[in-house]
Design an enzyme around this catalytic site. Sequence first.
Site, PDB file in Angstrom:
ATOM      1  N   TYR A   1      26.422   4.363  36.181  1.00 35.51           N
ATOM      2  CA  TYR A   1      27.326   5.129  35.393  1.00 35.51           C
ATOM      3  C   TYR A   1      28.379   4.783  34.721  1.00 35.51           C
ATOM      4  CZ  TYR A   1      30.269   6.866  38.666  1.00 35.51           C
ATOM      5  OH  TYR A   1      31.758   7.349  39.432  1.00 35.51           O
ATOM      6  N   CYS A   2      28.920   4.912  33.703  1.00 33.53           N
ATOM      7  CA  CYS A   2      29.979   4.615  33.313  1.00 33.53           C
ATOM      8  C   CYS A   2      31.097   5.854  32.332  1.00 33.53           C
ATOM      9  CB  CYS A   2      30.114   3.601  32.207  1.00 33.53           C
ATOM     10  SG  CYS A   2      28.984   3.800  30.721  1.00 33.53           S
ATOM     11  N   ARG A   3      31.453   5.829  31.269  1.00 40.23           N
ATOM     12  CA  ARG A   3      32.643   7.312  31.093  1.00 40.23           C
ATOM     13  C   ARG A   3      31.587   8.097  29.858  1.00 40.23           C
ATOM     14  NH1 ARG A   3      36.414   2.087  28.433  1.00 40.23           N
ATOM     15  NH2 ARG A   3      37.257   1.241  30.388  1.00 40.23           N
TER      16      ARG A   3
ATOM     17  N   CYS B   1      29.403   5.078  25.884  1.00 41.26           N
ATOM     18  CA  CYS B   1      30.131   3.985  26.506  1.00 41.26           C
ATOM     19  C   CYS B   1      28.789   3.173  27.034  1.00 41.26           C
ATOM     20  CB  CYS B   1      30.497   4.542  28.451  1.00 41.26           C
ATOM     21  SG  CYS B   1      30.996   2.995  29.356  1.00 41.26           S
TER      22      CYS B   1
END
Length: 225
Positions: free
Chosen positions: A177-179, A183
């Site tokens: 996962y990221c932002r 993202c």
Amino acid sequence: MNNRALKNVLYEQVARIGKAVSSPKRLELLELLAQGEKAVEMLANELSTDIKLTSAHLRALKEARLVTSRREGKYIIYRLAGSDVAGLWVSLRQVAEEHLLELKVAVGQMVADPAKLAAVSRQTLLEQARRGEVIVIDVRPRDEYETAHLPFARSMPLEEVEQRLSELPRDSEIVAYCRGPFCLLSDKALALLIARGYRASKILDGIAEWQAAGLPVELPGVSFL
């Protein structure tokens, strides 16, 4: 002040928020600052704009009381005025995704392959991570991870993934996962992992989405048990 004049004042004050978030770049700034406080120079680099223009956008957000700032040496550091501001960004995006066909199409192009998405609920993912059945990796920059991250996630910034593949067990599902949904860091990590033979998927959530759903995050010095 008569009733009409009072109502005008009330709506005008709320409209200040709408005006402040009417710029795409300012919305992106809110998403970036939802990851933690950042210097103007770092924000300008993320937005691919010059410092002067970035500062102007930040001033507009500050005038609407959505962000605050402090000086640290020669740097000006910005942060969100409260967690509710991150929630505002999530709500705006969700409403836009629900009602704007153009956004639905664009988001759909980002996740054109359903196999890339973890096919479990947030709560199920949390329980799987707790039991060690999946390995959740946070591919954001390390300072963002240290500000707040999903429970049981390990920090593995995108630029470090290839060099740290040996840390990831081959027999486990890897979830990146990221932002948030807009993202692309997790997509790049996912492509690398799959190319190296790992069973990998991603979630669209970032920290702001996770908190907006009422789920816990890990903060500095406070672990989720």
